[in-house]
Enzyme design. Structure first.
Site, PDB file in Angstrom:
ATOM      1  N   ARG A  25      79.713  66.770  18.972  1.00  0.00           N
ATOM      2  CA  ARG A  25      79.734  67.754  17.882  1.00  0.00           C
ATOM      3  C   ARG A  25      80.675  68.894  18.191  1.00  0.00           C
ATOM      4  O   ARG A  25      81.365  69.404  17.341  1.00  0.00           O
ATOM      5  CB  ARG A  25      78.321  68.315  17.713  1.00  0.00           C
ATOM      6  CG  ARG A  25      77.455  67.610  16.758  1.00  0.00           C
ATOM      7  CD  ARG A  25      76.309  68.518  16.454  1.00  0.00           C
ATOM      8  NE  ARG A  25      76.778  69.878  16.342  1.00  0.00           N
ATOM      9  CZ  ARG A  25      77.434  70.372  15.285  1.00  0.00           C
ATOM     10  NH1 ARG A  25      77.729  69.557  14.309  1.00  0.00           N
ATOM     11  NH2 ARG A  25      77.816  71.611  15.231  1.00  0.00           N
ATOM     12  N   ARG A  59      73.316  72.677  12.369  1.00  0.00           N
ATOM     13  CA  ARG A  59      74.580  73.037  13.029  1.00  0.00           C
ATOM     14  C   ARG A  59      75.754  73.021  12.049  1.00  0.00           C
ATOM     15  O   ARG A  59      76.716  72.275  12.206  1.00  0.00           O
ATOM     16  CB  ARG A  59      74.809  72.124  14.229  1.00  0.00           C
ATOM     17  CG  ARG A  59      73.644  72.230  15.202  1.00  0.00           C
ATOM     18  CD  ARG A  59      73.865  71.536  16.484  1.00  0.00           C
ATOM     19  NE  ARG A  59      74.723  72.310  17.375  1.00  0.00           N
ATOM     20  CZ  ARG A  59      75.032  71.910  18.601  1.00  0.00           C
ATOM     21  NH1 ARG A  59      74.587  70.760  19.039  1.00  0.00           N
ATOM     22  NH2 ARG A  59      75.813  72.644  19.379  1.00  0.00           N
ATOM     23  N   ASP A 119      69.663  77.480  25.581  1.00  0.00           N
ATOM     24  CA  ASP A 119      69.825  76.243  26.361  1.00  0.00           C
ATOM     25  C   ASP A 119      68.843  76.157  27.519  1.00  0.00           C
ATOM     26  O   ASP A 119      68.809  75.141  28.218  1.00  0.00           O
ATOM     27  CB  ASP A 119      71.262  76.123  26.887  1.00  0.00           C
ATOM     28  CG  ASP A 119      72.237  75.915  25.750  1.00  0.00           C
ATOM     29  OD1 ASP A 119      73.447  76.072  25.978  1.00  0.00           O
ATOM     30  OD2 ASP A 119      71.788  75.633  24.623  1.00  0.00           O
ATOM     31  N   LYS A 174      79.773  72.995  31.725  1.00  0.00           N
ATOM     32  CA  LYS A 174      80.104  72.048  30.639  1.00  0.00           C
ATOM     33  C   LYS A 174      80.645  72.824  29.444  1.00  0.00           C
ATOM     34  O   LYS A 174      81.657  72.442  28.850  1.00  0.00           O
ATOM     35  CB  LYS A 174      78.849  71.280  30.220  1.00  0.00           C
ATOM     36  CG  LYS A 174      78.978  70.540  28.900  1.00  0.00           C
ATOM     37  CD  LYS A 174      77.718  69.810  28.494  1.00  0.00           C
ATOM     38  CE  LYS A 174      76.778  70.669  27.728  1.00  0.00           C
ATOM     39  NZ  LYS A 174      77.133  70.877  26.305  1.00  0.00           N
ATOM     40  N   ASN A 175      79.994  73.951  29.113  1.00  0.00           N
ATOM     41  CA  ASN A 175      80.359  74.681  27.884  1.00  0.00           C
ATOM     42  C   ASN A 175      81.568  75.582  28.061  1.00  0.00           C
ATOM     43  O   ASN A 175      81.943  76.308  27.140  1.00  0.00           O
ATOM     44  CB  ASN A 175      79.146  75.466  27.364  1.00  0.00           C
ATOM     45  CG  ASN A 175      78.071  74.522  26.872  1.00  0.00           C
ATOM     46  OD1 ASN A 175      78.325  73.324  26.720  1.00  0.00           O
ATOM     47  ND2 ASN A 175      76.872  75.026  26.665  1.00  0.00           N
ATOM     48  N   ARG A 231      74.897  63.644  29.657  1.00  0.00           N
ATOM     49  CA  ARG A 231      75.939  64.365  28.903  1.00  0.00           C
ATOM     50  C   ARG A 231      76.301  65.681  29.581  1.00  0.00           C
ATOM     51  O   ARG A 231      77.419  66.160  29.486  1.00  0.00           O
ATOM     52  CB  ARG A 231      75.451  64.681  27.480  1.00  0.00           C
ATOM     53  CG  ARG A 231      75.483  63.532  26.506  1.00  0.00           C
ATOM     54  CD  ARG A 231      75.201  64.026  25.106  1.00  0.00           C
ATOM     55  NE  ARG A 231      75.912  65.274  24.881  1.00  0.00           N
ATOM     56  CZ  ARG A 231      75.396  66.313  24.208  1.00  0.00           C
ATOM     57  NH1 ARG A 231      74.195  66.230  23.690  1.00  0.00           N
ATOM     58  NH2 ARG A 231      76.085  67.414  24.039  1.00  0.00           N
ATOM     59  N   CYS A 281      72.315  67.426  14.260  1.00  0.00           N
ATOM     60  CA  CYS A 281      71.968  66.637  15.452  1.00  0.00           C
ATOM     61  C   CYS A 281      70.509  66.950  15.750  1.00  0.00           C
ATOM     62  O   CYS A 281      69.804  67.541  14.959  1.00  0.00           O
ATOM     63  CB  CYS A 281      72.871  67.009  16.608  1.00  0.00           C
ATOM     64  SG  CYS A 281      72.656  68.716  17.048  1.00  0.00           S
TER      65      CYS A 281
HETATM   66  C1  EPZ Z   1      77.331  76.362  21.786  1.00  0.00           C
HETATM   67  O1  EPZ Z   1      77.069  75.562  20.639  1.00  0.00           O
HETATM   68  C2  EPZ Z   1      76.891  75.528  22.984  1.00  0.00           C
HETATM   69  N1  EPZ Z   1      77.680  74.299  23.050  1.00  0.00           N
HETATM   70  C3  EPZ Z   1      75.407  75.182  22.838  1.00  0.00           C
HETATM   71  O2  EPZ Z   1      75.017  74.465  24.019  1.00  0.00           O
HETATM   72  C4  EPZ Z   1      74.612  76.485  22.776  1.00  0.00           C
HETATM   73  O3  EPZ Z   1      73.250  76.175  22.561  1.00  0.00           O
HETATM   74  C5  EPZ Z   1      75.127  77.352  21.609  1.00  0.00           C
HETATM   75  O4  EPZ Z   1      76.543  77.576  21.766  1.00  0.00           O
HETATM   76  C6  EPZ Z   1      74.440  78.708  21.549  1.00  0.00           C
HETATM   77  O5  EPZ Z   1      74.604  79.366  22.761  1.00  0.00           O
HETATM   78  C7  EPZ Z   1      78.931  74.350  23.590  1.00  0.00           C
HETATM   79  O6  EPZ Z   1      79.407  75.393  23.993  1.00  0.00           O
HETATM   80  C8  EPZ Z   1      79.671  73.055  23.681  1.00  0.00           C
HETATM   81  P1  EPZ Z   1      76.727  78.386  17.878  1.00  0.00           P
HETATM   82  P2  EPZ Z   1      77.625  76.025  19.191  1.00  0.00           P
HETATM   83  O7  EPZ Z   1      77.883  78.174  16.980  1.00  0.00           O
HETATM   84  O8  EPZ Z   1      78.955  76.645  19.342  1.00  0.00           O
HETATM   85  C9  EPZ Z   1      74.689  78.593  13.620  1.00  0.00           C
HETATM   86  C10 EPZ Z   1      74.039  72.707  25.227  1.00  0.00           C
HETATM   87  O9  EPZ Z   1      72.867  72.316  25.337  1.00  0.00           O
HETATM   88  N2  EPZ Z   1      76.040  78.401  13.059  1.00  0.00           N
HETATM   89  O10 EPZ Z   1      76.677  79.623  18.718  1.00  0.00           O
HETATM   90  O11 EPZ Z   1      77.462  74.881  18.265  1.00  0.00           O
HETATM   91  C11 EPZ Z   1      74.175  77.312  14.245  1.00  0.00           C
HETATM   92  O12 EPZ Z   1      73.586  76.481  13.257  1.00  0.00           O
HETATM   93  C12 EPZ Z   1      74.582  73.094  23.868  1.00  0.00           C
HETATM   94  O13 EPZ Z   1      74.841  72.830  26.185  1.00  0.00           O
HETATM   95  C13 EPZ Z   1      76.235  78.522  11.699  1.00  0.00           C
HETATM   96  O14 EPZ Z   1      75.303  78.782  10.947  1.00  0.00           O
HETATM   97  O15 EPZ Z   1      76.541  77.148  18.836  1.00  0.00           O
HETATM   98  C14 EPZ Z   1      73.148  77.811  15.214  1.00  0.00           C
HETATM   99  O16 EPZ Z   1      71.942  78.063  14.496  1.00  0.00           O
HETATM  100  C15 EPZ Z   1      73.548  72.918  22.750  1.00  0.00           C
HETATM  101  N3  EPZ Z   1      77.476  78.318  11.183  1.00  0.00           N
HETATM  102  C16 EPZ Z   1      73.718  79.154  15.680  1.00  0.00           C
HETATM  103  O17 EPZ Z   1      74.729  79.502  14.717  1.00  0.00           O
HETATM  104  C17 EPZ Z   1      78.549  78.018  11.986  1.00  0.00           C
HETATM  105  O18 EPZ Z   1      79.682  77.868  11.480  1.00  0.00           O
HETATM  106  C18 EPZ Z   1      74.335  79.106  17.072  1.00  0.00           C
HETATM  107  O19 EPZ Z   1      75.394  78.219  16.998  1.00  0.00           O
HETATM  108  C19 EPZ Z   1      78.333  77.886  13.381  1.00  0.00           C
HETATM  109  C20 EPZ Z   1      77.070  78.088  13.894  1.00  0.00           C
END
Ligand code: EPZ
Length: 418
Positions: A92, A121, A305, A22-23, A397, A116
């Site tokens: 998102r 996020r 995850d 998915k990701n 999802r 969310c």
């Molecule tokens: C991706 O989300 C995945 N989603 C998530 O999977 C996964 O949990 C996450 O990466 C971490 O591996 C997809 O790929 C569609 P991040 P993403 O940006 O990109 C903070 C699932 O269950 N952050 O790596 O949103 C954020 O708040 C989903 O399949 C900032 O602070 O994750 C979080 O604490 C859930 N500022 C951390 O970084 C930003 O601009 C990790 O977020 C961006 C992120």
């Protein structure tokens, strides 16, 4: 609305092949509008996040057709650069559309994705990176408007290896003028898959999988037919299901290394794990020892995850376990539902203190998010008695045919329309 009715206590036997990730599919769909030629993404899982992303692409004016499990995208006539708030709220992760919209139209607009069920996020890392490429950004009343004369390559440093921000930067820099070097990149296998997809379109990206990625801007990109990498989180969920239920299964399509520390942790629980190429075999007696400590970390650390799923495993094991969730602020909303099944867990901030009770019992529980929902299903499979798991839209999802695949492994699980 659907629910699962699950009769716990069955051991699992057999083999299951992981779906496409998915990701990975989601950023590849976003990347498909970087060319006016046709893009085909093969073996795409029929999950609602893919359907939502297809709606977003159609809203931009692209033609999106599902042919079996293949998705065919023709964005020659795409002309709209704005994503409606209803779809940004729905999905998102659509925020990484900003990069591909800017590459295509030099303009992009979407509602602020907002928080969310697993955390705030924010998207500051995305927006600061886009500014480094020459993008002007206005944020007002919950909307983000981006525009640029042209995208110029630059050096970018990420303070945190954000997966989405790394993907957004690749999508924005791939047709920029000049070269971009990204330091502090996320190293997930899905980033490598995006690099391979973009290079198959004629891009010049290198270094994905490490924390330094170089992107040499090119003038245009061609159409491509591409099969995404398989879903390591779905695969890990099946391995944890077998650990909890007992039995022996083989999961194929995923390299054991892409599961981070999961295999090491399952061995700590007392499972036998054997990996060969893209096959992972697990054998479990069903009576497990708790992991003393599990901390989620960016790849290649323990995947956030899979945090909910291993917490469910430890809740029904024996001993004590400390789970530390380092990536998201509130990724324990499933814990009160596990407690209805007899779990003994105390959550304090990012820490969950688990006292293994040996065996959970059946209950009626509700999913609140995708991976928390998967954890409740796994817990119910291993519990004594019958459970009902409600609000399956969260699970649909990200898991295609979850109950069909689990039933094929011997689980007593059926979907009931309510
Ligand atoms: C991706 O989300 C995945 N989603 C998530 O999977 C996964 O949990 C996450 O990466 C971490 O591996 C997809 O790929 C569609 P991040 P993403 O940006 O990109 C903070 C699932 O269950 N952050 O790596 O949103 C954020 O708040 C989903 O399949 C900032 O602070 O994750 C979080 O604490 C859930 N500022 C951390 O970084 C930003 O601009 C990790 O977020 C961006 C992120």
């Amino acid at each position: 609305m659907d629910k699962f009715v699950i009769g716990g206590g069955r051991k699992l036997y057999g083999s299951v092949r992981a779906q496409s990730a998915k990701n990975s599919v989601l950023p590849l769909l976003a990347a498909s509008i970087l060319t006016e030629n046709t893009v085909v993404i093969r073996e795409t899982p029929p999950i609602t996040d893919v359907a939502s992303m297809a709606e977003i692409l159609r809203g931009l004016g692209a033609e999106v057709r599902f042919c079996g499990e293949d998705v065919v995208i023709d964005s020659a006539h795409a002309a709209n650069h704005s994503i409606p708030s209803s779809l940004t709220r729905e999905l998102r992760s659509s925020v990484f559309m900003l990069g591909s919209l800017l590459s295509r139209f030099h303009r992009a607009a979407c509602a602020y994705p907002g928080g969310c069920d697993i955390g705030l996020r924010p998207i500051d890392l995305h927006l600061n990176a886009l500014k480094r490429l020459g993008v002007k950004i206005r944020e007002r009343d919950g909307f983000i408007a981006c525009e640029c004369e042209t995208l110029r390559g630059n050096e970018i440093v990420l303070d945190f290896p954000s997966v989405g921000a790394t993907e957004n930067i690749l999508l924005a820099a791939v047709k920029a003028e000049g070269t971009t070097v990204l330091y502090g990149a996320a190293k997930e296998p899905e980033i490598v898959d995006l690099q391979n997809f973009l290079n198959a379109m004629g891009a010049r990206v290198q270094g994905a999988g490490t924390d330094v990625i170089g992107i040499e801007g090119v003038k245009c990109l061609r159409g491509v037919e591409y099969t995404p990498v398989k879903d390591r989180i779905e695969a890990g969920s099946f391995l944890i299901a077998c650990a909890i239920c007992g039995g022996e299964i083989e999961v194929s399509g995923v390299d054991g290394k892409s599961l981070g520390l999961l295999l090491h942790k399952l061995r700590e629980n007392g499972c036998k794990i054997h990996t060969k190429n893209d096959k992972i075999k697990i054998t479990s007696g069903g009576r497990l020892k708790c992991n003393r400590r599990i901390e989620t970390m960016p790849y290649p650390g323990f995947p956030t995850d899979l945090q909910a799923q291993v917490t469910a495993l430890n809740a029904g094991a024996s001993g004590d376990s400390l789970i530390v969730e380092n990536l998201f602020e509130t990724r324990y909303k499933y814990v009160p539902e596990l407690i209805k099944m007899g779990a003994d867990i105390e959550v304090r901030g990012r820490n969950a203190f688990v006292r293994g009770v040996g065996k959970l019992h059946g209950a009626t529980v509700s999913c609140g998010d995708l991976r928390g929902g998967a954890a409740l299903i796994l817990a119910a499979l291993g519990a004594e008695g019958v459970s009902e798991v409600l609000d399956l839209s969260h699970v649909d999802r990200g898991y295609a045919g979850f109950e069909r695949k689990l039933a094929a492994l011997g689980a007593d699980i059926r979907r009931v329309r309510i």
